[in-house]
Design a protein around this motif. Structure first.
Motif, mmCIF file in Angstrom:
data_model
loop_
_atom_site.group_PDB
_atom_site.id
_atom_site.type_symbol
_atom_site.label_atom_id
_atom_site.label_comp_id
_atom_site.label_asym_id
_atom_site.label_seq_id
_atom_site.Cartn_x
_atom_site.Cartn_y
_atom_site.Cartn_z
ATOM 1 N N VAL A 9 32.601 -14.076 69.848
ATOM 2 C CA VAL A 9 32.552 -14.119 71.312
ATOM 3 C C VAL A 9 31.429 -15.042 71.769
ATOM 4 O O VAL A 9 31.616 -15.865 72.672
ATOM 5 N N LYS A 10 30.266 -14.924 71.143
ATOM 6 C CA LYS A 10 29.136 -15.770 71.519
ATOM 7 C C LYS A 10 29.489 -17.248 71.348
ATOM 8 O O LYS A 10 29.243 -18.064 72.246
ATOM 9 N N THR A 11 30.099 -17.588 70.232
ATOM 10 C CA THR A 11 30.497 -18.975 69.979
ATOM 11 C C THR A 11 31.515 -19.447 71.011
ATOM 12 O O THR A 11 31.419 -20.547 71.555
ATOM 13 N N ARG A 12 32.499 -18.580 71.308
ATOM 14 C CA ARG A 12 33.527 -18.938 72.291
ATOM 15 C C ARG A 12 32.928 -19.132 73.678
ATOM 16 O O ARG A 12 33.244 -20.095 74.382
ATOM 17 N N LEU A 13 32.032 -18.238 74.090
ATOM 18 C CA LEU A 13 31.423 -18.349 75.413
ATOM 19 C C LEU A 13 30.551 -19.598 75.525
ATOM 20 O O LEU A 13 30.518 -20.246 76.574
ATOM 21 N N GLU A 14 29.843 -19.932 74.456
ATOM 22 C CA GLU A 14 29.035 -21.154 74.466
ATOM 23 C C GLU A 14 29.931 -22.378 74.620
ATOM 24 O O GLU A 14 29.632 -23.280 75.398
ATOM 25 N N LYS A 15 31.053 -22.399 73.903
ATOM 26 C CA LYS A 15 31.994 -23.516 73.997
ATOM 27 C C LYS A 15 32.585 -23.601 75.405
ATOM 28 O O LYS A 15 32.644 -24.686 75.995
ATOM 29 N N GLU A 16 33.007 -22.464 75.949
ATOM 30 C CA GLU A 16 33.570 -22.455 77.291
ATOM 31 C C GLU A 16 32.528 -22.903 78.320
ATOM 32 O O GLU A 16 32.857 -23.608 79.274
ATOM 33 N N GLY A 17 31.278 -22.508 78.121
ATOM 34 C CA GLY A 17 30.202 -22.922 79.025
ATOM 35 C C GLY A 17 29.996 -24.426 78.992
ATOM 36 O O GLY A 17 29.819 -25.066 80.029
ATOM 37 N N ARG A 18 30.009 -25.000 77.789
ATOM 38 C CA ARG A 18 29.876 -26.458 77.670
ATOM 39 C C ARG A 18 31.047 -27.168 78.338
ATOM 40 O O ARG A 18 30.862 -28.173 79.030
ATOM 41 N N GLU A 19 32.250 -26.636 78.164
ATOM 42 C CA GLU A 19 33.429 -27.238 78.778
ATOM 43 C C GLU A 19 33.343 -27.166 80.299
ATOM 44 O O GLU A 19 33.674 -28.133 80.995
#
Length: 97
Positions: A9-19
């Motif tokens: 989840v942390k990795t996914r949220l970081e990616k979504e935040g960058r996007e």
């Protein structure tokens, strides 16, 4: 398994935040701030929500309130829910994963 979901989840949220930041780069609006320091409590609360229930966490301190508020603005995806379902099934059967 909780740690695996937490990391995922942390990795996914970081990616979504960058996007989101990339998409917002050309506009003047600020992207929404989403919690990226995911705790097991936040995973558990969002799991309850994903299963169609409304969690009612007990909160006694400001730190606990902040942690509960940190589960807002994001949720678990289908794969993350399946991972937790599998872990719950295994625990019910007395299996270790």
């Amino acid at each position: 398994t909780m740690e695996a979901v937490q990391s995922r989840v942390k990795t996914r949220l970081e990616k979504e935040g960058r996007e989101q930041q990339q998409m917002m780069k050309d506009s003047r609006a600020q992207p929404p701030q989403i919690n990226k320091d995911v705790t097991t409590t936040q995973i558990a609360l969002n799991y309850v929500i994903a299963k169609g229930c409304v969690p009612v966490p007990g909160v006694k301190t400001v730190a606990q309130a902040e942690e509960v508020l940190g589960c807002l603005g994001w949720g678990l995806n289908d794969e993350e829910v399946r991972m937790l379902d599998s872990a719950a099934d295994a625990a019910e059967k007395g299996l270790s994963i």
